[in-house]
Scaffold this motif. Structure first.
Motif, short mmCIF file in Angstrom:
data_model
loop_
_atom_site.label_atom_id
_atom_site.label_comp_id
_atom_site.label_asym_id
_atom_site.label_seq_id
_atom_site.Cartn_x
_atom_site.Cartn_y
_atom_site.Cartn_z
N LYS A 84 0.82 -1.22 0.00
CA LYS A 84 0.00 0.00 0.00
C LYS A 84 0.85 1.27 0.00
N ARG A 419 0.54 -9.78 -13.39
CA ARG A 419 0.17 -9.03 -12.18
C ARG A 419 0.29 -9.87 -10.92
N LYS A 443 4.29 -3.89 -9.11
CA LYS A 443 4.02 -4.48 -7.79
C LYS A 443 4.17 -6.00 -7.78
N CYS A 468 -3.89 -6.92 -1.92
CA CYS A 468 -4.18 -7.06 -3.37
C CYS A 468 -5.03 -8.30 -3.61
N ARG A 471 -4.98 -10.23 -7.09
CA ARG A 471 -3.75 -10.82 -7.63
C ARG A 471 -3.48 -12.16 -6.96
#
Length: 643
Positions: A84, A419, A443, A468, A471
């Protein structure tokens, strides 16, 4: 005078935390996603009771998640905060004594990595009415010291609330540090058991929504001008991109800067992904676990532009990476402690703002095309090296047809989605990932290497998944780290968090085993073996550890694999599954990844009766002789080029 709100100290803490927000660039988000906790006699009737009341009133205000290990809960919160960009985190409540001190390792990890986490350990009685308590430290020289004082050196802010009246000041100070991009790290506020349960009349303003602005310090004009002058004089400049580029949200700004100037980029562990692996200016990892391309360019670089990096020993190859005798440093960092390293010209400012300013100020400057051709050629050679280890001429080339660790990394890299996120922390895996993993999303790479803490992997994977949820998360963990802290697999099941764990069986510590051999210590004490009755040493048969069965005991589906086809099928299976999966694979720990043409300073015994140690010391002395002090100031070169 406004009416007061009568609550216990613990209830006030929970109510306050639920009302805290962070804001950057006009975007607000809750500062605390929730509270992890393990209850004991020190917090069950205080913070525990307060969390229960909050959950019954509003389950979304400060959700509670039960963890299995206090250290692991900190790791999960830290991983979440990193994903984050340090704008959100978790609070963590523990009982007094061992429950509290179990968090010290996690606190050190958070502070070293400059990642925010709020620790709320219980403490002994403030009124001392029943001393000595269960788990209380008694010192003959001090009556106010508790075991929680060991948090002081590993916390960016430390406080203990002895009286209810102290709570507002402690909480506000804690929030200030958590949301400061320079000062952030572990924040510890201790709560004596009796104080947690005490009632007090609080001003309602304490519980109003409070928004903490996360600043973007602008570069000072004079500092920027000095940096521009040095960069304009450079023939062979190189950017070293660190985690600060990510935290600043500066990946697009870095790409624009490099595309405009042609300056190539080497990436630290935390900085990997700041440019995607196939960007023309991306040379990949740099330093002890770097690519041969980045390290070759680093060797002769005349100006090194460090952006958001701490210049750790792995990044600088223990100060041997930069060998140009006239090398100068320009350091862009929000933290002054990092900006002045290597006697660099410092720009103490936000990475995104500074990169934008540099790109504009360097208009018309571009590195020579011969330099572009040189680093592009080196990068192409390294890309081919990676391809050859991902796809060896003889697949499963390890002993007995075992996969190599590089093959495992290659298959996960290529069969995962761009991702998806890879998570790792300790052992040989982080180094191999740093040099080999081809990051396709900014990321997509999450390796904790500031503290390189064994046991971070599974817990960190949970934090990444919480941050996330769209993902897939691939936790890459060797048997050494897995045995340190596999407990959070139970938390993954409890919370319905899908995490794919690639459990690599090496029958011991592969990384330290290889390091031991390189340093002349013959892999002593690094293998999981029986103690031999004949030699009384740990050189017997391999221990019959069934780690796959252990993983299954947590209620997680396990796929045992034996070769490349099995392993590839397992990845596809795990990707398609709705729940967590552990993919078990045995590798050959004696086959390493390609060499980085670099060094790491680990001292070797100066005197030894073992020939292998004496030989290793000779190699060490030769490498040590190339180490630089970087004491000369990086002043502008007024006679340099002004292209």
């Amino acid at each position: 005078m406004s009416e007061t709100v009568r609550l216990t100290v613990a209830q006030a803490v929970v109510k306050f935390l639920a009302a805290q927000y962070s804001e950057r660039d006009g975007v607000e988000q809750k500062l605390f996603e929730g509270c992890f906790g393990i209850f004991g006699h020190g917090n069950v009737a205080g913070i525990g009771q307060a969390l229960l009341e909050a959950e019954l009133d509003d389950p979304e205000a400060l959700p509670y998640v039960l963890g299995r290990n206090e250290q692991a809960m900190v790791h999960t919160a830290v991983a979440y905060a990193r994903m984050k960009d340090r704008l959100q985190t978790w609070a963590i409540s523990t009982s007094v004594g061992p429950g509290a001190t179990n968090m010290v390792t996690g606190a050190a990890l958070a502070t070293i990595n400059r990642l925010p986490v709020l620790l709320l350990p219980a403490d002994t009685f403030a009124d001392r009415s029943a001393s000595p308590l269960l788990q209380e430290l008694e010192l003959p020289s001090a009556g106010d010291v508790t075991v929680n004082d060991c948090f002081r050196p590993v916390s960016r802010y430390f406080d203990r609330v002895w009286r209810p009246e102290q709570l507002p000041a402690a909480l506000l100070s804690a929030m200030r540090v958590l949301t400061d991009p320079v000062e952030t790290g572990a924040v510890t506020v201790c709560f004596p058991q009796d104080v947690q349960a005490q009632a007090h009349d609080w001003p309602p303003e304490l519980f109003a929504k409070r928004v903490w602005h996360v600043a973007r310090p602008l570069p000072e004009k004079a500092a920027l001008a000095r940096a521009v002058e040095i960069i304009r004089s450079a023939e062979r400049p190189l950017v070293v991109a660190g985690g600060g580029v990510h935290y600043s949200g500066a990946t697009a700004a870095l790409a624009a800067f490099c595309e405009a100037t042609g300056i190539p980029v080497g990436q630290s562990q935390a900085g990997k992904g700041t440019l995607l692996y196939d960007h023309p200016q991306c040379l990949g990892a740099i330093g002890s676990t770097g690519s041969t391309a980045a390290n070759a360019i680093a060797k002769d670089a005349d100006v090194v532009i460090g952006i958001g990096t701490r210049y750790s020993d792995f990044t600088t190859a223990s100060r041997t990476a930069f060998q140009n005798p006239d090398v100068r440093f320009v350091n862009v960092n929000v933290a002054g402690i990092d900006a002045v390293k290597h006697s660099g010209t410092s720009v103490v400012a936000d990475a995104r703002e500074t990169l934008d300013a540099l790109t504009g100020a360097l208009d018309g400057y571009r590195v020579p095309e011969s330099y572009v051709a040189e680093y592009a050629g080196l990068d192409a050679e390294w890309t081919e090296t990676v391809r050859s280890v991902f796809h060896p001429e003889v697949p499963a080339a390890g002993a007995g047809g075992l996969l190599t660790q590089a093959e495992v990394i290659g298959m996960v890299n290529e069969l995962s989605d761009p991702r998806d996120v890879v998570v790792c922390a300790a052992g040989s895996m982080p180094g191999d990932l740093h040099k080999l993993w081809q990051t396709r999303d900014a990321k997509g790479y999450h390796v904790e290497y500031g503290y390189s803490c064994m046991g971070y992997e599974v817990a960190g994977g949970l934090g990444v998944r919480l941050a996330c949820p769209d993902r897939d998360v691939f936790v890459m963990v060797g048997d050494g780290s897995y045995l340190m802290m596999a407990t959070e697999l139970a938390t993954a099941v409890q919370e319905g968090l899908k995490v794919i764990t690639v459990l690599v069986q090496n029958h011991g510590f592969a990384s330290i085993g290889a390091l031991s051999q390189a340093l002349g210590s013959q892999r002593f004490g690094t293998a999981y073996r029986y103690r031999s009755a004949e030699t009384r040493r740990l050189d017997g048969d391999v221990l019959p550890l069934d780690l796959a069965a252990n993983a299954e005991s947590f209620g997680i589906r396990v796929i045992r694999t034996k070769g490349p086809e099995d392993f590839a099928a397992a990845i596809a299976d795990a990707k398609a599954a709705p729940d967590s999966t552990v993919i078990y694979v045995e590798t050959d720990p004696l086959i390493g990844a390609p060499d980085s043409n670099s060094w790491w300073d680990v001292p070797v015994s100066a005197v030894a009766g073992i020939e292998s140690t004496r030989a290793a010391r000779k190699v060490y002395d030769e490498a040590k002789a190339t180490q630089k002090s970087f004491l000369a100031p990086s002043l502008p070169n007024t006679e340099g080029s002004t292209r």
